[in-house]
Design a protein around this motif. Structure first.
Motif, PDB file in Angstrom:
ATOM      1  N   ASN A 137       0.794  -1.197   0.000  1.00  0.00           N
ATOM      2  CA  ASN A 137       0.000   0.000   0.000  1.00  0.00           C
ATOM      3  C   ASN A 137       0.841   1.268   0.000  1.00  0.00           C
ATOM      4  N   VAL A 138       2.134   1.155  -0.186  1.00  0.00           N
ATOM      5  CA  VAL A 138       3.009   2.324  -0.243  1.00  0.00           C
ATOM      6  C   VAL A 138       2.856   2.970  -1.616  1.00  0.00           C
ATOM      7  N   THR A 139       2.722   4.311  -1.631  1.00  0.00           N
ATOM      8  CA  THR A 139       2.608   5.012  -2.900  1.00  0.00           C
ATOM      9  C   THR A 139       3.741   6.011  -3.041  1.00  0.00           C
ATOM     10  N   LEU A 140       4.238   6.139  -4.257  1.00  0.00           N
ATOM     11  CA  LEU A 140       5.252   7.125  -4.597  1.00  0.00           C
ATOM     12  C   LEU A 140       4.670   8.021  -5.670  1.00  0.00           C
ATOM     13  N   THR A 141       4.735   9.332  -5.468  1.00  0.00           N
ATOM     14  CA  THR A 141       4.261  10.281  -6.461  1.00  0.00           C
ATOM     15  C   THR A 141       5.304  11.365  -6.650  1.00  0.00           C
ATOM     16  N   VAL A 142       5.385  11.882  -7.878  1.00  0.00           N
ATOM     17  CA  VAL A 142       6.284  12.993  -8.180  1.00  0.00           C
ATOM     18  C   VAL A 142       5.436  14.113  -8.761  1.00  0.00           C
ATOM     19  N   LYS A 143       5.491  15.274  -8.107  1.00  0.00           N
ATOM     20  CA  LYS A 143       4.758  16.439  -8.573  1.00  0.00           C
ATOM     21  C   LYS A 143       5.580  17.672  -8.240  1.00  0.00           C
ATOM     22  N   ASP A 144       5.746  18.547  -9.216  1.00  0.00           N
ATOM     23  CA  ASP A 144       6.508  19.787  -9.027  1.00  0.00           C
ATOM     24  C   ASP A 144       7.899  19.521  -8.477  1.00  0.00           C
ATOM     25  N   ASP A 145       8.542  18.470  -8.979  1.00  0.00           N
ATOM     26  CA  ASP A 145       9.913  18.110  -8.612  1.00  0.00           C
ATOM     27  C   ASP A 145      10.058  17.711  -7.143  1.00  0.00           C
ATOM     28  N   VAL A 146       8.982  17.163  -6.573  1.00  0.00           N
ATOM     29  CA  VAL A 146       9.012  16.656  -5.200  1.00  0.00           C
ATOM     30  C   VAL A 146       8.530  15.210  -5.228  1.00  0.00           C
ATOM     31  N   LEU A 147       9.358  14.303  -4.726  1.00  0.00           N
ATOM     32  CA  LEU A 147       8.990  12.896  -4.604  1.00  0.00           C
ATOM     33  C   LEU A 147       8.350  12.716  -3.232  1.00  0.00           C
ATOM     34  N   THR A 148       7.131  12.156  -3.206  1.00  0.00           N
ATOM     35  CA  THR A 148       6.439  11.920  -1.946  1.00  0.00           C
ATOM     36  C   THR A 148       6.212  10.431  -1.784  1.00  0.00           C
ATOM     37  N   ILE A 149       6.661   9.906  -0.647  1.00  0.00           N
ATOM     38  CA  ILE A 149       6.442   8.510  -0.296  1.00  0.00           C
ATOM     39  C   ILE A 149       5.397   8.510   0.811  1.00  0.00           C
ATOM     40  N   ALA A 150       4.305   7.764   0.606  1.00  0.00           N
ATOM     41  CA  ALA A 150       3.210   7.773   1.567  1.00  0.00           C
ATOM     42  C   ALA A 150       2.701   6.362   1.829  1.00  0.00           C
ATOM     43  N   TYR A 151       2.204   6.182   3.050  1.00  0.00           N
ATOM     44  CA  TYR A 151       1.558   4.939   3.455  1.00  0.00           C
ATOM     45  C   TYR A 151       0.285   5.320   4.203  1.00  0.00           C
ATOM     46  N   PRO A 152      -0.885   4.824   3.781  1.00  0.00           N
ATOM     47  CA  PRO A 152      -2.132   5.258   4.397  1.00  0.00           C
ATOM     48  C   PRO A 152      -2.353   4.725   5.808  1.00  0.00           C
ATOM     49  N   GLY A 153      -1.567   3.773   6.242  1.00  0.00           N
ATOM     50  CA  GLY A 153      -1.751   3.193   7.567  1.00  0.00           C
ATOM     51  C   GLY A 153      -2.653   1.981   7.496  1.00  0.00           C
ATOM     52  N   ASP A 154      -2.670   1.251   8.586  1.00  0.00           N
ATOM     53  CA  ASP A 154      -3.480   0.033   8.646  1.00  0.00           C
ATOM     54  C   ASP A 154      -4.109  -0.034  10.031  1.00  0.00           C
ATOM     55  N   GLU A 155      -5.314   0.554  10.152  1.00  0.00           N
ATOM     56  CA  GLU A 155      -5.986   0.612  11.454  1.00  0.00           C
ATOM     57  C   GLU A 155      -6.265  -0.775  12.016  1.00  0.00           C
ATOM     58  N   LYS A 156      -6.623  -1.703  11.166  1.00  0.00           N
ATOM     59  CA  LYS A 156      -6.944  -3.048  11.625  1.00  0.00           C
ATOM     60  C   LYS A 156      -5.726  -3.695  12.274  1.00  0.00           C
ATOM     61  N   SER A 157      -4.564  -3.603  11.620  1.00  0.00           N
ATOM     62  CA  SER A 157      -3.337  -4.175  12.172  1.00  0.00           C
ATOM     63  C   SER A 157      -2.871  -3.389  13.385  1.00  0.00           C
ATOM     64  N   ALA A 158      -3.089  -2.076  13.383  1.00  0.00           N
ATOM     65  CA  ALA A 158      -2.661  -1.252  14.514  1.00  0.00           C
ATOM     66  C   ALA A 158      -3.440  -1.625  15.769  1.00  0.00           C
ATOM     67  N   ASP A 159      -4.745  -1.925  15.627  1.00  0.00           N
ATOM     68  CA  ASP A 159      -5.535  -2.324  16.777  1.00  0.00           C
ATOM     69  C   ASP A 159      -5.070  -3.661  17.332  1.00  0.00           C
ATOM     70  N   SER A 160      -4.806  -4.610  16.451  1.00  0.00           N
ATOM     71  CA  SER A 160      -4.368  -5.924  16.916  1.00  0.00           C
ATOM     72  C   SER A 160      -2.947  -5.869  17.454  1.00  0.00           C
ATOM     73  N   ALA A 161      -2.131  -4.914  16.957  1.00  0.00           N
ATOM     74  CA  ALA A 161      -0.765  -4.786  17.460  1.00  0.00           C
ATOM     75  C   ALA A 161      -0.771  -4.310  18.903  1.00  0.00           C
ATOM     76  N   GLY A 162      -1.766  -3.502  19.272  1.00  0.00           N
ATOM     77  CA  GLY A 162      -1.861  -3.022  20.640  1.00  0.00           C
ATOM     78  C   GLY A 162      -2.140  -4.153  21.618  1.00  0.00           C
ATOM     79  N   GLN A 163      -2.707  -5.245  21.150  1.00  0.00           N
ATOM     80  CA  GLN A 163      -3.020  -6.387  21.998  1.00  0.00           C
ATOM     81  C   GLN A 163      -2.016  -7.512  21.814  1.00  0.00           C
ATOM     82  N   SER A 164      -0.889  -7.227  21.209  1.00  0.00           N
ATOM     83  CA  SER A 164       0.087  -8.276  20.922  1.00  0.00           C
ATOM     84  C   SER A 164       0.892  -8.640  22.166  1.00  0.00           C
ATOM     85  N   GLN A 165       1.778  -9.582  22.014  1.00  0.00           N
ATOM     86  CA  GLN A 165       2.610 -10.061  23.113  1.00  0.00           C
ATOM     87  C   GLN A 165       3.877  -9.235  23.276  1.00  0.00           C
TER      88      GLN A 165
END
Length: 84
Positions: free
Chosen positions: A1-29
Motif C-alpha cells: 500500500n506504499v505510494t510514490l508520487t512525483v509532482k513539481d519536482d518533489v517525490l512523496t512517499i506515503a503509506y495510508p496506515g493500517d488501522e486493523k493491524s494497529a488495533d491488533s498490534a496493541g493487543q500483541s505479546q
C-alpha cells in the motif's frame, strides 16, 4: 500500500496506515516495537537532479528500495573555493 508520487519536482512517499493491524498490534505479546503501523508521508525535493521518468521502486521483505537516476545535465561535481 506504499505510494510514490512525483509532482513539481518533489517525490512523496506515503503509506495510508493500517488501522486493523494497529488495533491488533496493541493487543500483541510485544512489550516494545520499533515500528509503527500508522500512516506517514515524507516529501523529498529533487531539485531537477533526477530523471523523473526513470525512477524505479521495489518492496521486498519489508524494505522499500527507490532508485533515483541522476540527471547528467544538472548533476555537476562540487567546486572547491579557496579562501584568501
Amino acid at each position: 500500500n506504499v505510494t510514490l508520487t512525483v509532482k513539481d519536482d518533489v517525490l512523496t512517499i506515503a503509506y495510508p496506515g493500517d488501522e486493523k493491524s494497529a488495533d491488533s498490534a496493541g493487543q500483541s505479546q510485544y512489550t516494545y516495537q520499533e515500528h509503527s503501523l500508522s500512516a506517514f508521508e515524507r516529501p523529498f525535493q529533487l531539485n531537477g537532479k533526477v530523471l523523473v521518468d526513470a525512477i524505479v521502486a521495489s518492496y521486498t521483505d519489508g524494505i522499500l528500495k527507490v532508485t533515483l537516476p541522476k540527471n547528467p545535465e544538472t548533476n555537476k561535481p562540487a567546486q572547491t573555493v579557496t579562501v584568501a
